[in-house]
Design a protein around this motif. Sequence first.
Motif, short mmCIF file in Angstrom:
data_model
loop_
_atom_site.label_atom_id
_atom_site.label_comp_id
_atom_site.label_asym_id
_atom_site.label_seq_id
_atom_site.Cartn_x
_atom_site.Cartn_y
_atom_site.Cartn_z
N ALA A 9 32.91 -18.15 -15.21
CA ALA A 9 32.40 -16.71 -15.18
C ALA A 9 32.84 -16.28 -13.89
CB ALA A 9 30.78 -16.64 -15.22
N GLY A 11 33.36 -13.58 -10.60
CA GLY A 11 32.43 -12.61 -9.81
C GLY A 11 31.14 -13.72 -9.07
N GLU A 92 27.54 -10.00 -21.14
CA GLU A 92 28.90 -9.71 -20.47
C GLU A 92 29.64 -8.77 -21.60
OE1 GLU A 92 32.80 -12.29 -19.43
OE2 GLU A 92 31.50 -13.22 -20.72
N ALA A 104 34.69 -3.69 -21.79
CA ALA A 104 35.18 -3.86 -20.50
C ALA A 104 36.37 -2.68 -20.22
CB ALA A 104 35.97 -4.93 -20.45
N VAL A 115 29.82 -3.85 -11.92
CA VAL A 115 29.02 -4.41 -13.08
C VAL A 115 28.04 -5.63 -12.89
CG1 VAL A 115 29.70 -5.64 -15.43
CG2 VAL A 115 30.72 -3.34 -14.66
N TYR A 117 25.84 -8.36 -15.01
CA TYR A 117 25.28 -8.67 -16.33
C TYR A 117 24.60 -10.19 -16.06
CZ TYR A 117 29.37 -11.94 -16.58
OH TYR A 117 30.23 -13.11 -16.26
N ALA A 120 26.76 -14.86 -19.69
CA ALA A 120 28.07 -14.70 -20.31
C ALA A 120 28.07 -14.51 -21.83
CB ALA A 120 28.81 -15.96 -19.86
N GLY A 130 34.03 -10.02 -18.20
CA GLY A 130 33.89 -10.00 -16.90
C GLY A 130 35.12 -10.29 -15.99
N ALA A 134 36.90 -7.89 -13.26
CA ALA A 134 37.24 -8.57 -11.93
C ALA A 134 38.67 -8.40 -11.34
CB ALA A 134 36.64 -9.89 -11.76
N VAL A 140 32.19 -7.61 -9.89
CA VAL A 140 31.44 -8.07 -10.88
C VAL A 140 30.27 -9.15 -10.26
CG1 VAL A 140 31.46 -9.32 -13.13
CG2 VAL A 140 33.20 -7.84 -12.45
N HIS A 142 26.81 -11.81 -11.86
CA HIS A 142 26.43 -12.14 -13.08
C HIS A 142 25.04 -12.87 -12.89
CE1 HIS A 142 27.74 -16.48 -12.95
NE2 HIS A 142 28.76 -15.88 -12.28
#
Length: 384
Positions: A9, A11, A92, A104, A115, A117, A120, A130, A134, A140, A142
């Motif tokens: 993932a 961010g 995501e 996205a 963003v 989230y 994922a 994601g 980014a 981003v 998560h």
Amino acid sequence: MTTADDAAAPGSRGPFTAAEETAMRAALDAARLGVRGANPVVGAALLGADGTLLHVGHHRGAGTEHAEVDALRQAHEAGTPLHGTTMVVTLEPCRHTGRTGPCAEAILAAGIPRVVYAVADGTETAGGGGAFLAEHGVSVAHGLLEREARELNDRWFLAQRRRRPFVSLKIAQSLDGRVAAADGTSQWITGAPARAEGHALRTRVDAILMGGGTLRLDDPALTARAEDGTPLARQPFRAVMSTRPVPDDARVRRGVAPDAPDDGLFVHLPTHDPHEALAELRSRGVGHVLVEGGPTVSAAFLAEDLVDELWLYQAPVLLGEGAAAVAPLGIGTLADARRWRSDPVGLPGGVPAVGSVGEDCRWHLAPAAPPVIEPPAVPDHHLI
Ligand SMILES: NC(=O)C1=CN([C@@H]2O[C@H](COP(=O)(O)OP(=O)(O)OC[C@H]3O[C@@H](n4cnc5c(N)ncnc54)[C@H](OP(=O)(O)O)[C@@H]3O)[C@@H](O)[C@H]2O)C=CC1
Ligand SMILES: Nc1c(N[C@@H]2O[C@H](COP(=O)(O)O)[C@@H](O)[C@H]2O)[nH]c(=O)[nH]c1=O
Ligand SMILES: [Zn+2]
């Protein structure tokens, strides 16, 4: 704990503001208003720069707009400026063009700078939004309320990881748990309102599946119909799981046009193995299967833990004799019983899991033991 998900993932994992957490809770509540099946339930909240909750959207099932697009559409209709806003979403944002466009890209095009989230996406087709955001300069993060978001779709994630369709089982039974009378007759145990719900479910799935026993006894058409018998616009595949030939004049071969030779929606699955049946349906693009018994086939899917949700309708009818709803599962003692829980997500608009439908009772259930939360399979686009 670091998972494969973290490794993949983009961010950060936070920190998150109190306003972002409030927005995520609103997004989770909105997600519960949707329906799960080929797609997960998803909610999205747009948060203003000052922490005000601006708009909350949700996804209404496969083929309809995604949650982020729902929130963006509301913002557009209300003329809400988007500079400085944050998109808070329970899943995501997707980066693929499936039945709808990539969220996205929609978020990027809208100029949203941040963003957040929860979990994922993890699917080969739609994951990676994601990273895309980014890479294009969006902040981003998560993992906010990840456990809650994962629980909402736990069986959907499991089906994705196992690369099989999401499976719903529908049973219409008597007060004493029977699905047919002693002579095999089963039309109709439940009343018209419950049957109408069943047809609404049929039109949301990609395939309906029955066993050879039901074919031979009932000769059902397996079509989705309105109460007056007229076919609904969207028709699923009609699948028969049977090692014997399906007669040329079986209604399931014909579908909604009894006189047409073949509408391309009939599928013969000459196997007793539910995994094989699901693999064949998936190869035809099926993301959601509705198993409509009978008891032998229902037991085959249950025994392999292949039922992700159960729609059980119980009518105030006593039969005393006749087939039990589910064939033996090898459970010899109560300690081995399979327990189920109310599924918080169900019919469009958040109809309660347990409730009455006309004179009947509806239970919408999910297996009580959530699947072991393994990290989602690393999507192929993250593999070297
Ligand atoms: N009220 C309700 O909700 C419903 C009630 N029913 C009722 O159920 C009754 C039929 O029950 P049942 O005979 O159990 O019907 P099923 O529809 O479960 O069919 C069983 C048949 O499917 C094939 N089959 C597929 N997978 C397997 C497997 N894993 N193991 C064994 N056989 C498999 C076999 O046919 P083959 O030998 O051809 O391979 C078997 O004879 C009918 O009276 C019908 O009205 C049916 C559906 C819904
Ligand atoms: N419902 C949902 C997402 N769902 C993702 O998109 C996939 C389906 O896309 P489609 O073919 O267009 O229906 C689904 O399998 C899942 O990976 N994604 C999101 O950004 N937001 C949403 O609200
Ligand atoms: Zn999307």
